[in-house]
Scaffold this active site. Structure first.
Site, PDB file in Angstrom:
ATOM      1  N   ASP A 180       0.818  -1.209   0.000  1.00 11.83           N
ATOM      2  CA  ASP A 180       0.000   0.000   0.000  1.00 11.83           C
ATOM      3  C   ASP A 180       0.854   1.262   0.000  1.00 11.83           C
ATOM      4  O   ASP A 180       0.480   2.273  -0.596  1.00 11.83           O
ATOM      5  CB  ASP A 180      -0.932   0.000   1.212  1.00 11.83           C
ATOM      6  CG  ASP A 180      -2.067  -0.998   1.064  1.00 11.83           C
ATOM      7  OD1 ASP A 180      -2.233  -1.556  -0.040  1.00 11.83           O
ATOM      8  OD2 ASP A 180      -2.791  -1.220   2.048  1.00 11.83           O
ATOM      9  N   ASN A 198      -4.662   8.899   1.851  1.00 11.98           N
ATOM     10  CA  ASN A 198      -5.051   8.361   3.160  1.00 11.98           C
ATOM     11  C   ASN A 198      -5.367   9.431   4.194  1.00 11.98           C
ATOM     12  O   ASN A 198      -6.474   9.509   4.684  1.00 11.98           O
ATOM     13  CB  ASN A 198      -3.958   7.441   3.697  1.00 11.98           C
ATOM     14  CG  ASN A 198      -4.161   6.005   3.284  1.00 11.98           C
ATOM     15  OD1 ASN A 198      -5.091   5.677   2.561  1.00 11.98           O
ATOM     16  ND2 ASN A 198      -3.286   5.129   3.736  1.00 11.98           N
ATOM     17  N   GLU A 199      -4.348  10.227   4.562  1.00  8.36           N
ATOM     18  CA  GLU A 199      -4.584  11.132   5.679  1.00  8.36           C
ATOM     19  C   GLU A 199      -3.564  12.258   5.775  1.00  8.36           C
ATOM     20  O   GLU A 199      -2.445  12.173   5.253  1.00  8.36           O
ATOM     21  CB  GLU A 199      -4.565  10.370   7.011  1.00  8.36           C
ATOM     22  CG  GLU A 199      -3.193   9.940   7.505  1.00  8.36           C
ATOM     23  CD  GLU A 199      -2.736   8.584   7.033  1.00  8.36           C
ATOM     24  OE1 GLU A 199      -1.546   8.485   6.680  1.00  8.36           O
ATOM     25  OE2 GLU A 199      -3.537   7.647   7.014  1.00  8.36           O
ATOM     26  N   THR A 212      -8.829   2.852   7.033  1.00 11.42           N
ATOM     27  CA  THR A 212      -8.292   1.522   7.378  1.00 11.42           C
ATOM     28  C   THR A 212      -6.785   1.578   7.609  1.00 11.42           C
ATOM     29  O   THR A 212      -6.138   0.533   7.693  1.00 11.42           O
ATOM     30  CB  THR A 212      -8.591   0.509   6.255  1.00 11.42           C
ATOM     31  OG1 THR A 212      -8.094   1.018   5.004  1.00 11.42           O
ATOM     32  CG2 THR A 212     -10.079   0.242   6.142  1.00 11.42           C
ATOM     33  N   GLY A 213      -6.221   2.793   7.709  1.00 11.93           N
ATOM     34  CA  GLY A 213      -4.788   2.944   7.915  1.00 11.93           C
ATOM     35  C   GLY A 213      -4.460   3.416   9.320  1.00 11.93           C
ATOM     36  O   GLY A 213      -4.875   2.825  10.320  1.00 11.93           O
ATOM     37  N   SER A 234      -5.486   5.914  11.055  1.00 12.65           N
ATOM     38  CA  SER A 234      -6.660   6.253  11.868  1.00 12.65           C
ATOM     39  C   SER A 234      -7.232   5.006  12.560  1.00 12.65           C
ATOM     40  O   SER A 234      -7.597   5.052  13.736  1.00 12.65           O
ATOM     41  CB  SER A 234      -7.732   6.908  10.990  1.00 12.65           C
ATOM     42  OG  SER A 234      -8.927   7.132  11.706  1.00 12.65           O
TER      43      SER A 234
END
EC number: 2.7.1.23
Length: 295
Positions: free
Chosen positions: A77, A150-151, A191-192, A194
């Site tokens: 990923d 993702n974030e 789903t990472g 966090s």
């Protein structure tokens, strides 16, 4: 004659166990008369491993003039997150082949490489468009790549005490998070990092962000889901004047004078998926749902 399909390849350093799988990808594409272009980060290892395929162009960021049809990410990923940065606003479709470990995003397993490449070249696939998060600062910290799949994470430096992140949603005061940091994740990023901090799983097209504290000092502080139409802004305080800001795999040290806000990105990451696997399948497999070790 039509132009050959042009494919960009990106990967990381790989070991002898992974090498045969990457060779399978390259051999298949070469036999299919595709044109290959390889990321500069991947090129050195690629040349060493496959000297027979040394005649190729390289790229640092894809340009419209490159006329690339697809980007194939070879790794896990983290590699795919880097691939999103190479593609940026071009929205070139990305196929993630999982030669890594978890594979929430790079969902094509090693034993399905031939099938996936055949479906790709025959256009037998779907596009899963994923929202990005966009960071705005007064100092252009991340240059031309102020986005993430993702974030965003605001974190204390390794040796410092907790920080306070004053957080606002559309200009309205939300909370002052006294913690090791704060994450704002997209549904994809739920789903990472966090998730590891206790955040909820959000389905990919839910049009939300989740605000998740990292090791919050107050135990009654919980993750909060907000609309991705919101603008979330921050002011940071701490004993140290230096803090870490990251967008997926990119990170920079900043000081408390920085002005930051995040919003939904203007473009999306387009991930290639196939009919044989859907998001719920991935969740069950990667999180081992439904498995009972007692059986």
């Amino acid at each position: 004659m039509p132009n050959p399909v042009k494919i960009a390849l990106h990967g990381k350093v790989f070991n002898d166990e992974v090498k045969p799988h990457i060779k399978k990808v390259v051999d298949y594409l070469e036999a299919s008369n595709t044109e290959l272009i390889v990321s500069q980060l991947f090129a050195k290892k690629f040349k060493e491993a496959f000297p027979q395929y040394s005649n190729f162009d390289q790229f640092n960021k894809l340009q419209a003039s490159d006329n690339v049809d697809y980007l194939i990410s070879l790794g896990g990923d983290g590699t795919l997150l880097e691939a999103v940065n190479y593609v940026g606003e071009l929205e070139t479709p990305i196929l993630g082949i999982n030669t890594g470990r978890l594979g929430f995003l790079a969902t094509t397993p090693k034993d399905k490489i031939d099938k996936a490449l055949s479906d790709l070249l025959n256009k037998n696939y779907k596009i899963d468009s994923r929202a990005l998060i966009h960071l705005e600062t007064d100092s252009k910290v991340f240059g031309e790549k102020p986005f993430a799949l993702n974030e965003l994470a605001i974190l204390k430096t390794d040796s410092s005490s907790m920080i306070t992140v004053h957080t606002y949603v559309d200009g309205e005061y939300l909370n002052s998070y006294w913690a090791d940091g704060l994450i704002v994740a997209t549904p994809t990023g739920s789903t990472g990092y966090s998730l590891s901090c206790g955040g909820p799983i959000i389905l990919p097209h839910s049009n939300n962000f989740v605000i998740t504290p990292v090791s919050a000092h107050n135990l009654n502080v919980r993750p909060l889901i907000v609309s991705d139409q919101s603008v979330i802004s921050f002011k940071i305080e701490g004993r140290s004047n230096k803090f870490l800001v990251s967008l997926d795999s990119k990170s920079h040290s900043v000081d408390s004078s920085i002005k930051m806000s995040v919003r939904k990105g203007d473009f999306k990451a387009k991930l290639i998926t196939f009919d044989q696997l859907n998001y719920f399948d991935t969740l069950r497999q990667k999180l081992n749902w439904g498995l009972d070790l007692r059986n």
